[in-house]
Design a protein around this motif. Structure first.
Motif, PDB file in Angstrom:
ATOM      1  N   LEU A 121       0.829  -1.209   0.000  1.00 30.33           N
ATOM      2  CA  LEU A 121       0.000   0.000   0.000  1.00 30.33           C
ATOM      3  C   LEU A 121       0.866   1.263   0.000  1.00 30.33           C
ATOM      4  O   LEU A 121       0.505   2.260  -0.645  1.00 30.33           O
ATOM      5  CB  LEU A 121      -0.976  -0.017   1.172  1.00 30.33           C
ATOM      6  N   LEU A 122       1.998   1.223   0.683  1.00 22.69           N
ATOM      7  CA  LEU A 122       2.920   2.369   0.616  1.00 22.69           C
ATOM      8  C   LEU A 122       3.473   2.534  -0.796  1.00 22.69           C
ATOM      9  O   LEU A 122       3.629   3.658  -1.288  1.00 22.69           O
ATOM     10  CB  LEU A 122       4.055   2.211   1.624  1.00 22.69           C
ATOM     11  N   LEU A 123       3.740   1.418  -1.459  1.00 26.97           N
ATOM     12  CA  LEU A 123       4.203   1.497  -2.843  1.00 26.97           C
ATOM     13  C   LEU A 123       3.099   2.000  -3.779  1.00 26.97           C
ATOM     14  O   LEU A 123       3.391   2.698  -4.756  1.00 26.97           O
ATOM     15  CB  LEU A 123       4.737   0.144  -3.313  1.00 26.97           C
ATOM     16  N   VAL A 124       1.848   1.685  -3.468  1.00 30.51           N
ATOM     17  CA  VAL A 124       0.733   2.258  -4.244  1.00 30.51           C
ATOM     18  C   VAL A 124       0.755   3.777  -4.108  1.00 30.51           C
ATOM     19  O   VAL A 124       0.599   4.499  -5.097  1.00 30.51           O
ATOM     20  CB  VAL A 124      -0.635   1.683  -3.801  1.00 30.51           C
ATOM     21  N   VAL A 125       0.986   4.256  -2.894  1.00 27.40           N
ATOM     22  CA  VAL A 125       1.067   5.713  -2.672  1.00 27.40           C
ATOM     23  C   VAL A 125       2.225   6.296  -3.483  1.00 27.40           C
ATOM     24  O   VAL A 125       2.073   7.353  -4.112  1.00 27.40           O
ATOM     25  CB  VAL A 125       1.215   6.032  -1.168  1.00 27.40           C
ATOM     26  N   VAL A 126       3.367   5.627  -3.484  1.00 31.27           N
ATOM     27  CA  VAL A 126       4.509   6.087  -4.290  1.00 31.27           C
ATOM     28  C   VAL A 126       4.111   6.169  -5.762  1.00 31.27           C
ATOM     29  O   VAL A 126       4.421   7.148  -6.451  1.00 31.27           O
ATOM     30  CB  VAL A 126       5.737   5.172  -4.095  1.00 31.27           C
ATOM     31  N   CYS A 127       3.415   5.151  -6.246  1.00 37.44           N
ATOM     32  CA  CYS A 127       2.960   5.145  -7.649  1.00 37.44           C
ATOM     33  C   CYS A 127       2.022   6.320  -7.927  1.00 37.44           C
ATOM     34  O   CYS A 127       2.151   6.995  -8.962  1.00 37.44           O
ATOM     35  CB  CYS A 127       2.240   3.841  -7.982  1.00 37.44           C
ATOM     36  N   LEU A 128       1.088   6.555  -7.019  1.00 40.87           N
ATOM     37  CA  LEU A 128       0.120   7.638  -7.232  1.00 40.87           C
ATOM     38  C   LEU A 128       0.782   9.012  -7.149  1.00 40.87           C
ATOM     39  O   LEU A 128       0.468   9.902  -7.946  1.00 40.87           O
ATOM     40  CB  LEU A 128      -1.039   7.512  -6.239  1.00 40.87           C
ATOM     41  N   VAL A 129       1.699   9.177  -6.203  1.00 43.10           N
ATOM     42  CA  VAL A 129       2.454  10.438  -6.121  1.00 43.10           C
ATOM     43  C   VAL A 129       3.269  10.618  -7.394  1.00 43.10           C
ATOM     44  O   VAL A 129       3.306  11.708  -7.980  1.00 43.10           O
ATOM     45  CB  VAL A 129       3.350  10.471  -4.861  1.00 43.10           C
ATOM     46  N   GLY A 130       3.917   9.563  -7.834  1.00 44.99           N
ATOM     47  CA  GLY A 130       4.686   9.621  -9.081  1.00 44.99           C
ATOM     48  C   GLY A 130       3.807   9.925 -10.272  1.00 44.99           C
ATOM     49  O   GLY A 130       4.198  10.690 -11.163  1.00 44.99           O
ATOM     50  N   LEU A 131       2.609   9.357 -10.301  1.00 44.89           N
ATOM     51  CA  LEU A 131       1.671   9.612 -11.394  1.00 44.89           C
ATOM     52  C   LEU A 131       1.259  11.078 -11.427  1.00 44.89           C
ATOM     53  O   LEU A 131       1.291  11.719 -12.485  1.00 44.89           O
ATOM     54  CB  LEU A 131       0.448   8.706 -11.244  1.00 44.89           C
ATOM     55  N   VAL A 132       0.914  11.612 -10.272  1.00 46.04           N
ATOM     56  CA  VAL A 132       0.539  13.029 -10.202  1.00 46.04           C
ATOM     57  C   VAL A 132       1.726  13.903 -10.577  1.00 46.04           C
ATOM     58  O   VAL A 132       1.589  14.853 -11.364  1.00 46.04           O
ATOM     59  CB  VAL A 132       0.015  13.387  -8.787  1.00 46.04           C
ATOM     60  N   THR A 135       2.446  13.646 -14.404  1.00 44.53           N
ATOM     61  CA  THR A 135       1.462  14.330 -15.264  1.00 44.53           C
ATOM     62  C   THR A 135       1.441  15.830 -15.008  1.00 44.53           C
ATOM     63  O   THR A 135       1.072  16.588 -15.899  1.00 44.53           O
ATOM     64  CB  THR A 135       0.050  13.738 -15.079  1.00 44.53           C
ATOM     65  N   ALA A 136       1.843  16.270 -13.817  1.00 47.46           N
ATOM     66  CA  ALA A 136       1.855  17.701 -13.507  1.00 47.46           C
ATOM     67  C   ALA A 136       3.108  18.390 -14.024  1.00 47.46           C
ATOM     68  O   ALA A 136       3.148  19.616 -14.109  1.00 47.46           O
ATOM     69  CB  ALA A 136       1.742  17.909 -11.998  1.00 47.46           C
ATOM     70  N   THR A 137       4.120  17.624 -14.352  1.00 43.75           N
ATOM     71  CA  THR A 137       5.385  18.189 -14.819  1.00 43.75           C
ATOM     72  C   THR A 137       5.270  18.527 -16.293  1.00 43.75           C
ATOM     73  O   THR A 137       5.109  17.649 -17.131  1.00 43.75           O
ATOM     74  CB  THR A 137       6.534  17.191 -14.600  1.00 43.75           C
ATOM     75  N   THR A 138       5.339  19.808 -16.584  1.00 44.33           N
ATOM     76  CA  THR A 138       5.286  20.241 -17.979  1.00 44.33           C
ATOM     77  C   THR A 138       6.624  20.797 -18.432  1.00 44.33           C
ATOM     78  O   THR A 138       6.925  20.810 -19.613  1.00 44.33           O
ATOM     79  CB  THR A 138       4.197  21.317 -18.181  1.00 44.33           C
ATOM     80  N   ASP A 139       7.410  21.273 -17.485  1.00 44.05           N
ATOM     81  CA  ASP A 139       8.710  21.846 -17.796  1.00 44.05           C
ATOM     82  C   ASP A 139       9.703  20.723 -18.057  1.00 44.05           C
ATOM     83  O   ASP A 139       9.900  19.852 -17.220  1.00 44.05           O
ATOM     84  CB  ASP A 139       9.189  22.705 -16.621  1.00 44.05           C
ATOM     85  N   GLY A 140      10.317  20.724 -19.210  1.00 41.78           N
ATOM     86  CA  GLY A 140      11.257  19.674 -19.577  1.00 41.78           C
ATOM     87  C   GLY A 140      12.658  19.896 -19.041  1.00 41.78           C
ATOM     88  O   GLY A 140      13.510  19.053 -19.195  1.00 41.78           O
TER      89      GLY A 140
END
Length: 183
Positions: A121-132, A135-140
């Motif tokens: 479940l902690l790794l799920v949180v890591v995945c979700l934080v990473g996903l956000v 997707t929120a990172t627009t600056d290359g």
């Protein structure tokens, strides 16, 4: 957010790569994984073989998808879904009284339990934080030092995840004959 995304993706990559390698390092390792999956799922061997193969294919897909920036969100979402499914399977097995050993990262003899669910479940949180973060990172633009720090953080956390069984055993009370109290 860029560096958070890099750290999360690197950690997920490391976890799934180590898991994949531990299952595919030889015929005995894979057979042990399939047998453990059968005990965990409580199903006949033929359905388990397909589920085990599907797990290996999905883990391989995650390792590839999280590395490629364009597919990283898909890889993180797949990883979160797999980890959630693994958690549900462990909880259901525990409710049935089934305590097969964890074959997540090799030939551990530690029975699956609450620490494995918490880890997943902690790794799920890591995945979700990473996903956000991904997707929120627009600056290359990325600074090499920031990338190095993010990768170092992921590399520092990875051994704790891989050796969870050993860490839990360090803090588990032990029984000593002749002593009525647990230490």
């Amino acid at each position: 957010m860029t560096y958070v995304a890099v750290a999360c993706r690197a950690l997920v990559f490391g976890v799934f790569l180590c898991s994949l390698i531990s299952k595919l390092r030889g015929p005995v390792a894979y057979s042990s994984f399939v047998a453990s999956a059968g005990e965990l799922l409580g199903r006949p061997r033929r359905g388990v073989a397909a589920a085990a193969a599907g797990t290996v294919i999905a883990e391989a897909a995650v390792t590839v998808l999280v590395v490629i920036p364009a597919t990283a969100p898909t890889g993180l979402a797949l990883a979160a879904a797999l980890l959630a499914a693994f958690s549900v399977a462990v909880v259901l097995a525990m409710r049935r009284g089934q305590r097969s050993p964890c074959r997540c990262f090799g030939a551990s003899e530690t029975p699956l339990g609450v620490p494995h669910v918490v880890r997943n479940l902690l790794l799920v949180v890591v995945c979700l934080v990473g996903l956000v973060a991904t997707t929120a990172t627009t600056d290359g633009s990325r600074h090499p030092a920031g990338i190095a720090v993010a990768l170092t953080v992921a590399a520092a956390v990875l051994p704790f995840i891989l050796r969870l069984d050993d860490l839990v055993a360090l803090f588990r009370p032990t029984y000593h004959p002749g002593n009525t109290r647990r230490k």
